[in-house]
Design a protein around this motif. Sequence first.
Motif, PDB file in Angstrom:
ATOM      1  N   ASP A   1      -6.683  -7.428  -0.539  1.00  0.00           N
ATOM      2  CA  ASP A   1      -7.127  -8.320   0.532  1.00  0.00           C
ATOM      3  C   ASP A   1      -6.927  -7.639   1.871  1.00  0.00           C
ATOM      4  OD1 ASP A   1      -8.016 -10.629  -0.962  1.00  0.00           O
ATOM      5  OD2 ASP A   1      -5.910 -10.929  -1.505  1.00  0.00           O
ATOM      6  N   VAL A   2      -7.419  -6.412   1.968  1.00  0.00           N
ATOM      7  CA  VAL A   2      -7.288  -5.601   3.179  1.00  0.00           C
ATOM      8  C   VAL A   2      -8.647  -4.971   3.470  1.00  0.00           C
ATOM      9  CG1 VAL A   2      -4.846  -5.066   2.792  1.00  0.00           C
ATOM     10  CG2 VAL A   2      -6.605  -3.590   1.788  1.00  0.00           C
ATOM     11  N   PRO A   3      -8.851  -4.458   4.685  1.00  0.00           N
ATOM     12  CA  PRO A   3     -10.112  -3.779   4.973  1.00  0.00           C
ATOM     13  C   PRO A   3     -10.326  -2.579   4.044  1.00  0.00           C
ATOM     14  CG  PRO A   3      -8.991  -4.327   7.015  1.00  0.00           C
ATOM     15  CD  PRO A   3      -8.027  -4.613   5.902  1.00  0.00           C
TER      16      PRO A   3
ATOM     17  N   ASP B   1      -6.103   2.097  11.351  1.00  0.00           N
ATOM     18  CA  ASP B   1      -5.882   1.253  12.522  1.00  0.00           C
ATOM     19  C   ASP B   1      -5.930  -0.224  12.150  1.00  0.00           C
ATOM     20  OD1 ASP B   1      -5.718   1.024  15.549  1.00  0.00           O
ATOM     21  OD2 ASP B   1      -7.579  -0.083  15.172  1.00  0.00           O
ATOM     22  N   ALA B   2      -6.892  -0.600  11.314  1.00  0.00           N
ATOM     23  CA  ALA B   2      -7.024  -1.997  10.910  1.00  0.00           C
ATOM     24  C   ALA B   2      -5.812  -2.478  10.124  1.00  0.00           C
ATOM     25  CB  ALA B   2      -8.292  -2.183  10.084  1.00  0.00           C
ATOM     26  N   LEU B   3      -5.171  -1.570   9.377  1.00  0.00           N
ATOM     27  CA  LEU B   3      -4.001  -1.940   8.586  1.00  0.00           C
ATOM     28  C   LEU B   3      -2.686  -1.719   9.326  1.00  0.00           C
ATOM     29  CD1 LEU B   3      -6.264  -1.717   6.323  1.00  0.00           C
ATOM     30  CD2 LEU B   3      -4.389  -1.179   4.776  1.00  0.00           C
ATOM     31  N   GLY B   4      -2.777  -1.232  10.569  1.00  0.00           N
ATOM     32  CA  GLY B   4      -1.578  -1.079  11.379  1.00  0.00           C
ATOM     33  C   GLY B   4      -0.804   0.201  11.136  1.00  0.00           C
ATOM     34  N   PHE B   5      -1.488   1.252  10.682  1.00  0.00           N
ATOM     35  CA  PHE B   5      -0.845   2.542  10.450  1.00  0.00           C
ATOM     36  C   PHE B   5      -1.476   3.591  11.357  1.00  0.00           C
ATOM     37  CE2 PHE B   5      -0.168   0.247   6.523  1.00  0.00           C
ATOM     38  CZ  PHE B   5       1.114   0.633   6.110  1.00  0.00           C
TER      39      PHE B   5
ATOM     40  N   PHE C   1       4.409   0.479   0.529  1.00  0.00           N
ATOM     41  CA  PHE C   1       3.284   1.268   1.025  1.00  0.00           C
ATOM     42  C   PHE C   1       2.038   0.399   1.173  1.00  0.00           C
ATOM     43  CE2 PHE C   1       6.040   4.571  -0.338  1.00  0.00           C
ATOM     44  CZ  PHE C   1       5.628   5.761   0.268  1.00  0.00           C
ATOM     45  N   GLY C   2       1.210   0.755   2.135  1.00  0.00           N
ATOM     46  CA  GLY C   2      -0.110   0.164   2.224  1.00  0.00           C
ATOM     47  C   GLY C   2      -1.053   0.911   1.293  1.00  0.00           C
ATOM     48  N   PHE C   3      -2.124   0.240   0.862  1.00  0.00           N
ATOM     49  CA  PHE C   3      -3.100   0.881  -0.013  1.00  0.00           C
ATOM     50  C   PHE C   3      -4.477   0.286   0.236  1.00  0.00           C
ATOM     51  CE2 PHE C   3      -5.717   1.183  -3.818  1.00  0.00           C
ATOM     52  CZ  PHE C   3      -5.610   2.536  -4.116  1.00  0.00           C
TER      53      PHE C   3
ATOM     54  N   MET D   1       4.214   4.198   4.673  1.00  0.00           N
ATOM     55  CA  MET D   1       2.969   4.917   4.850  1.00  0.00           C
ATOM     56  C   MET D   1       1.825   4.194   4.144  1.00  0.00           C
ATOM     57  SD  MET D   1       4.177   8.904   4.545  1.00  0.00           S
ATOM     58  CE  MET D   1       2.726   9.511   5.417  1.00  0.00           C
ATOM     59  N   LEU D   2       0.630   4.678   4.404  1.00  0.00           N
ATOM     60  CA  LEU D   2      -0.599   4.119   3.839  1.00  0.00           C
ATOM     61  C   LEU D   2      -1.253   5.171   2.951  1.00  0.00           C
ATOM     62  CD1 LEU D   2      -3.057   2.091   3.826  1.00  0.00           C
ATOM     63  CD2 LEU D   2      -3.848   3.294   5.886  1.00  0.00           C
TER      64      LEU D   2
END
Length: 266
Positions: free
Chosen positions: A58-60, A199-203, A35-37, A2-3
């Motif tokens: 280094d993510v949106p 959406d940008a991170l693929g979740f 997890f995404g963050f 999950m994010l």
Amino acid sequence: MMLLISDVDGTLVDTAKQLTPGTIAAVKRLQDAGFGFTIISARPMSGIAPIAEALGLDVPMGAFNGGTVFLRGGEILCHHRIHPDVARGAVAQAGDLPVDTWLFAGDQWYATSVDNPHVASERVSSNQEPVICAGFDDLLDHADKITFVSDDPAVLDGLRDTLVAQFGDQATIAKSQPYYLDITATRANKGDGVAMLADALGFSLDRTIVIGDQANDLPMFARANRAIAMGNATDEVKAQAGDVTIANSEDGVAHAIDRFILGRMM
């Protein structure tokens, strides 16, 4: 996996607007678990940059409630500004009310004076000095955010109600702090913002958790799969959350990560 998308002021940072070692370590534990963050804030990009640097993101990320989606290097992926008619009308409505007006455009903070007690705090949040100007006429056609500042709740709430009645379908109008009333573009709200970031991170949004403390966080509470409110959040925000963590002065995000996210995997 999950994010997790976190608000910044009143949430991720403490009352001195600093990231604590405990919060930094908890975000790392979350990422190590797969997890995404990322973060979303009413701050400009300049104010988010030190947070991103400290966390190595280094993510949106989302500035101005998601009106600007950008990368740490400065690349802008999405940009929504306030409609010029709304910007002009809002500043006119504030008129002679006892509020200070700040305007953000081109990642720069503009103010007519530095005599407001919240200027020192905003210097930290924006990570810059204000440009002092006589007025905003030449900025109203490309404003990212307008902030009305007052410590009188009746004045600020009355202005909010007036602006919502006049421009509520043309802009996002909400408090980001008890003393800040922000106007951003219609699409510059944290509901649309977290949708773009996920959406940008693929979740998908049903794999997204959000955490925040103020009224401007409610749109993302309504869109995400799970919402966590800070212990210092308003009662309105707590009522819309699935969980309530402890205050930002007590590493509330770290507590939420360890108890409500990673703790529920065990």
